[in-house]
Each structure stands twice: as C-alpha cells, then as structure tokens.
Design a protein around this motif. Sequence first.
Motif, PDB file in Angstrom:
ATOM      1  N   THR A 157       0.827  -1.205   0.000  1.00 18.48           N
ATOM      2  CA  THR A 157       0.000   0.000   0.000  1.00 18.48           C
ATOM      3  C   THR A 157       0.862   1.255   0.000  1.00 18.48           C
ATOM      4  O   THR A 157       0.612   2.206  -0.762  1.00 18.48           O
ATOM      5  N   GLY A 216     -11.106  -5.599  -4.455  1.00 18.16           N
ATOM      6  CA  GLY A 216      -9.867  -5.866  -3.746  1.00 18.16           C
ATOM      7  C   GLY A 216     -10.055  -6.805  -2.568  1.00 18.16           C
ATOM      8  O   GLY A 216      -9.224  -7.687  -2.324  1.00 18.16           O
ATOM      9  N   GLN A 247      -8.043 -10.139  -2.700  1.00 20.26           N
ATOM     10  CA  GLN A 247      -6.903 -10.130  -1.781  1.00 20.26           C
ATOM     11  C   GLN A 247      -7.245 -10.801  -0.452  1.00 20.26           C
ATOM     12  O   GLN A 247      -6.649 -11.816  -0.088  1.00 20.26           O
ATOM     13  N   GLN A 282     -14.585  -7.539 -10.768  1.00 24.54           N
ATOM     14  CA  GLN A 282     -13.588  -6.629 -11.355  1.00 24.54           C
ATOM     15  C   GLN A 282     -13.907  -6.346 -12.818  1.00 24.54           C
ATOM     16  O   GLN A 282     -13.810  -5.201 -13.280  1.00 24.54           O
ATOM     17  N   LEU A 309      -4.190   1.094 -12.354  1.00 25.17           N
ATOM     18  CA  LEU A 309      -3.462   0.060 -11.633  1.00 25.17           C
ATOM     19  C   LEU A 309      -2.662   0.606 -10.455  1.00 25.17           C
ATOM     20  O   LEU A 309      -2.387  -0.120  -9.504  1.00 25.17           O
ATOM     21  N   ASN A 342      -4.934  -0.172  -7.112  1.00 21.91           N
ATOM     22  CA  ASN A 342      -4.309  -1.198  -6.292  1.00 21.91           C
ATOM     23  C   ASN A 342      -3.966  -0.680  -4.906  1.00 21.91           C
ATOM     24  O   ASN A 342      -4.028  -1.421  -3.916  1.00 21.91           O
ATOM     25  N   GLN A 394      -7.058  -0.948  -2.938  1.00 21.44           N
ATOM     26  CA  GLN A 394      -7.421  -2.332  -2.642  1.00 21.44           C
ATOM     27  C   GLN A 394      -6.537  -2.933  -1.554  1.00 21.44           C
ATOM     28  O   GLN A 394      -7.027  -3.618  -0.654  1.00 21.44           O
ATOM     29  N   TYR A 395      -5.242  -2.701  -1.645  1.00 22.64           N
ATOM     30  CA  TYR A 395      -4.347  -3.246  -0.616  1.00 22.64           C
ATOM     31  C   TYR A 395      -4.554  -2.543   0.716  1.00 22.64           C
ATOM     32  O   TYR A 395      -4.460  -3.175   1.783  1.00 22.64           O
ATOM     33  N   SER A 415       2.409  -8.981  -5.607  1.00 22.78           N
ATOM     34  CA  SER A 415       1.408  -7.941  -5.345  1.00 22.78           C
ATOM     35  C   SER A 415       1.478  -6.798  -6.340  1.00 22.78           C
ATOM     36  O   SER A 415       0.451  -6.220  -6.698  1.00 22.78           O
ATOM     37  N   ILE A 421      -0.489  -9.157  -9.840  1.00 26.84           N
ATOM     38  CA  ILE A 421      -1.849  -8.635  -9.692  1.00 26.84           C
ATOM     39  C   ILE A 421      -2.138  -7.582 -10.759  1.00 26.84           C
ATOM     40  O   ILE A 421      -3.217  -7.555 -11.362  1.00 26.84           O
ATOM     41  N   SER A 422      -1.186  -6.699 -11.015  1.00 28.47           N
ATOM     42  CA  SER A 422      -1.384  -5.690 -12.061  1.00 28.47           C
ATOM     43  C   SER A 422      -1.557  -6.355 -13.421  1.00 28.47           C
ATOM     44  O   SER A 422      -2.403  -5.946 -14.231  1.00 28.47           O
TER      45      SER A 422
END
Length: 297
Positions: free
Chosen positions: A54, A82, A86, A179, A188, A192, A195-196, A233, A237-238
């Motif tokens: 994050t 997310g 996750q 998603q 992204l 992200n 989400q994290y 991560s 993930i991206s």
Amino acid sequence: MSSSRTNGPATALALAAMPAVFVLLWSTGFIGAKLGLPYVEPVTFLIIRFASVTVLLALFAAVTGAPWPKSWAEAGHIAVAGLLLQAVYLGGVFASIHHGVPAGISALIVGIQPLLVAAAAGSFLGEQVTLRQWAGLALGLGGVVLVVWTKLDLGVGSLLGYGLSVLALLGITLGTLYQKRYCPRLDLRSGNAIQYGITTLALAPFALAFETRQVIWSGELVFALAWLCIVLSLGAISLLFVLIRRGAAAQVSSLFFLVPPCTAVVAYFLFGETLSLLALLGMGVTMIGVALVNLKR
C-alpha cells in the motif's frame, strides 16, 4: 517509420507473452507461502505484505500523477473487488496451508475457479461460452487433477483447512467477475493502493482476535516477503487486471488451470519434489484445455 515497424511486432510479442508471464509469477505465490509461513502466522504475514505494498503504490501513484476515483461509488467498487481478490482469496489460501492443507491440494481446489467463472459469465457479464470452451475447461480441470493426484492424502489437512481453500475459490471467482463488470477503468497504481489498503484494514481484526502476531525474522521470511510484495502484489496482480480488462473473463480465468502444473515445476527445482509420468501427462492435458478456451474461432 522504422521505429513504428519495430514497435509493432515488439508490442504484439509482449501482449502474447502476458498470459505465460502471469502464470509463472502467480504460481510462485504458493512457493512464497511455503517459505514464509513457518516464521509467521498467515493473517499477520498478509498484513505486513499488504501494508508494505500500500505504501509503495501510494507513493508511486503520487509521483506519477495517477488519477484517483471520481466518486465514492467508484472507490467502493474498487474496494469490494480488492477484498474479494486479496482478503478472501489470499487469506483463504494462506490460512488453509497454515492449517495443514498441502499447497498442491489448495491449488487444485482453487483451480476449479475457471469452471465457476465460465458458468457465471453468461448471466453476470453477458459473455458467450462456446461448447469448445466448455470442453477446454473440462480438460483443464482433468489435467489439474492428474497433476496433483499423487499429492492427495486423506490423512493430510483438516476440515477447517479445506473449507478455507473453498472460501479462497469463491473469493477469486467472485472477484474476477466483479472486477470485470464494475471496475473497467481501474488505474493500476491508485486502484491497487486502495485495494491493498482496505484489505490491510479488513484483516487487522482477524490478526488481533486469532493470532499472536509474533514474527520470527529470517532470511527466508524476508525473501518471501520481498518476492510476494514486489513480484506478486505489484507485478502479477497488475498483470491480472490488465488481462481481465483486455479479455473475456472465462478466457482469463482458464489461465489458472496452468498454475498447479507450473507450481509443481517450480517446486521440483526449489524443493526437489519429483514429477511423475501422470503429472507430466496432466500438464499436457491442461495446456490443451487452456488452448481450447483461448484460441480464437
């Protein structure tokens, strides 16, 4: 002129290589869990990982001027996706392995995901799944079963552990569909980070309630954290989000059939786990099944 001619094939090659790179990176997640979990409990492990990512992503988004959601509704959809991809998926996988379920069996359970996505894609996303693709999905599932068959042992693991693997399966299935439908313009970098961040906050009560939060710092744990934070991560993930954005959900999900065989290969080189003839046959069947799902008409 020559530059555009050069960039065209290079770009096409990069796009064609994306699925293979994603499968290779994603399969190492099980290896990272196996390396790190002896030194830290699963939820604590994930919180350290997600909090670190994050911060990295928030800084990267700020430096590069990434756009943030324009409304609370848009941010809410990003957060829900997310949490599913996750907290529910990775939390379930890590916790199941912590409760004694072998990584190969956990991979097998999660490997059923493409069938669930294909079954739901028609009504949830309006995508058409052809008979050839259904045949490919069935072959893919059969190949996964062959690959991990030699790892199955009725005396290994616990009912709670297997239930957590099923929870992870539901998380990644629903997350993929959500998603695709509700976050088509996700950036992204900022997306992200959201989400994290929300996942870190969501997992914190579970660590406080059910874990000691003790960490035994070792070289293997540091390496596992670095690999999972940066390569998984940030990278995998991206790449998954890019693939979801570019392709149909059923086609992208079929790539997960290749993860257990690829994990078996990586485990062979890192941990000396042997591959039987049955496992090699399963890899071939799985690849044929994924090809049937993804090949154009």
